[in-house]
Write an enzyme that holds these catalytic residues in place. Structure first.
Site, PDB file in Angstrom:
ATOM      1  N   GLU A 156       0.761  -1.253   0.000  1.00 11.79           N
ATOM      2  CA  GLU A 156       0.000   0.000   0.000  1.00 11.79           C
ATOM      3  C   GLU A 156       0.794   1.307   0.000  1.00 11.79           C
ATOM      4  OE1 GLU A 156      -3.151  -0.224   2.945  1.00 11.79           O
ATOM      5  OE2 GLU A 156      -4.214  -1.688   1.714  1.00 11.79           O
ATOM      6  N   GLU A 159      -5.424  -7.864  -0.910  1.00 11.92           N
ATOM      7  CA  GLU A 159      -6.210  -7.577   0.292  1.00 11.92           C
ATOM      8  C   GLU A 159      -7.631  -7.241  -0.123  1.00 11.92           C
ATOM      9  OE1 GLU A 159      -4.955  -4.719   3.241  1.00 11.92           O
ATOM     10  OE2 GLU A 159      -2.892  -5.472   3.242  1.00 11.92           O
TER      11      GLU A 159
END
Ligand code: NAG
Ligand code: NAG
Ligand code: NAG
Length: 358
Positions: free
Chosen positions: A175, A287
């Site tokens: 991320e 995710e």
């Protein structure tokens, strides 16, 4: 009545055939997807979104280090549910004991490697995930923080450890967000890819992360797709360089609410699949997840159903999260062990487990 009986019978058959597949030595993902997995969290505990990962905050999800039974969880997920992929988040600082660069601290690395080996022992694929948000202690790699060479040294060390393991995938970074320059970031990713390949891990999957928390919805529109498309192997090919995207189902895509509002098809998966086909590339969703609630079960099941329709360019999904999260965590996918009998959370048993959506 007939309809009810018929659907019961169908559920029975698919559960049995999926279980048979799970027990065969080479497990396959939820057809037609190649992979289905779960994040086994713990070594990333203590990591903030500014890349401040405290070494003491890392919490190994292994009983020998006083954590949850991550090894038992993975064995259960493979044997009982048909999963074939686990993502193993870890902070950069933990691996090097707080020293920026690539020299692994053997005490800490041995503990992380115990989790990797427990994963490999199940026969599944295992993602090494550096959970630093493109940063080290608040500073962005290659853009004011650690140099690309320091980051590449980390990946060279890790690839040297795992170059002979075909089931290890290298997840370059968890991320990235708020990057001043996505093209400068792509150069950082390139440095890591080159280091991994030159260390001898010549063919394993490498997962390439874009900006905006690797949002699948803005992967194309935000410029990440175009920038990462330039990253290549040393031979100039893009073989097994996979686009890595995340997507949650709550209103702000943060994965913090137990109320889901979308199946992400229109805003994320459909436009992503168009770009992937046009550019002859593959992606994986490392995710996703939701609360163990009716709205999240509904939308997660829809999301998986749609993802299967783009399996020509989409490898699969990895739920967030099990490992050291307890069952009270809003997005928990942690199974409960009662004397060797494991019980899954609702999102896993209803949608995400390959036997649930076979
Ligand atoms: C490795 O890390 C441990 C802490 O887990 C520390 O005690 C040890 O001194 C470190 N080793 C080296 C060589 O830095
Ligand atoms: C990041 O993604 C969110 C939606 O998940 C979107 O609202 C926002 O505009 C995106 N930001 C950038 C810079 O692309
Ligand atoms: C996903 O949601 C859209 C509406 O946003 C809907 O049209 C579509 O049918 C849903 N997909 C599935 C598989 O249910």
């Amino acid at each position: 009545m007939f309809k009810a009986l018929l659907s019961l019978a169908i559920v029975g058959v698919s559960a049995i055939s999926a279980r048979a597949a799970a027990l065969s030595p080479r497990v396959t993902g939820p057809a037609p997807l190649k992979f289905a997995g779960v994040n086994i969290a713990g070594f990333d505990f203590g990591c903030g979104t500014d890349g401040t990962c405290t070494v003491s905050g890392a919490y190994p999800p292994l009983t020998q280090y006083y954590g949850a039974d991550g090894a038992g969880q993975m064995q259960h997920f493979v044997n009982d549910d048909g999963y074939n992929l686990f993502r193993l988040p870890v902070g950069w600082q933990y691996l090097t004991n707080g020293v920026v660069g690539g020299t692994l601290n053997s005490t800490n690395f041995d503990k992380y490697d115990a989790l990797v080996q427990a994963c490999l022992n199940t026969g599944a694929y295992c993602i090494i995930d550096i959970h630093n948000y493109a940063r080290w202690n608040g500073e962005i790699i290659g853009q004011g923080g650690p140099t690309n060479a320091q980051f590449a040294a980390l990946w060279s060390s890790l690839a040297t450890q795992y170059k002979s393991q075909s089931h290890v995938m290298f997840g370059i970074m968890n991320e990235p967000h708020d990057l001043p320059s996505i093209t400068t970031w792509a150069a950082t990713v390139q440095a890591a890819v080159t280091a991994i390949r030159n260390a001898g891990a010549t063919s394993q999957y490498i997962l390439l992360p874009g900006d905006n928390w690797t949002s699948a919805a803005t992967f194309v529109s935000g410029g990440s797709a175009a920038a990462l498309a330039t990253v290549t192997n040393p031979d100039g090919s893009t073989t097994n360089l996979i686009m890595d995207v995340h997507k949650y189902l709550d209103s702000d895509n943060s994965g913090t609410s137990n109320t889901c509002v979308t199946n992400n098809t229109v805003e994320a998966w459909e436009p992503l699949s168009v770009w992937l086909r046009a550019n002859n590339r593959l992606a994986i969703n490392t995710e996703t997840g939701g609360g163990n609630t009716a709205s999240c079960v509904e939308y997660l099941c829809q999301q998986v159903a749609y993802q299967k329709t783009i399996a020509d360019v989409f490898l699969g999904y990895v739920g967030w999260a099990a490992g050291n999260f307890d069952t009270g965590y809003v997005l928990s996918e942690t199974p409960t062990d009662n004397g060797g009998t494991w019980t899954d959370t609702e999102t896993v048993s209803s949608c995400l487990a390959p036997i649930a959506n076979a």
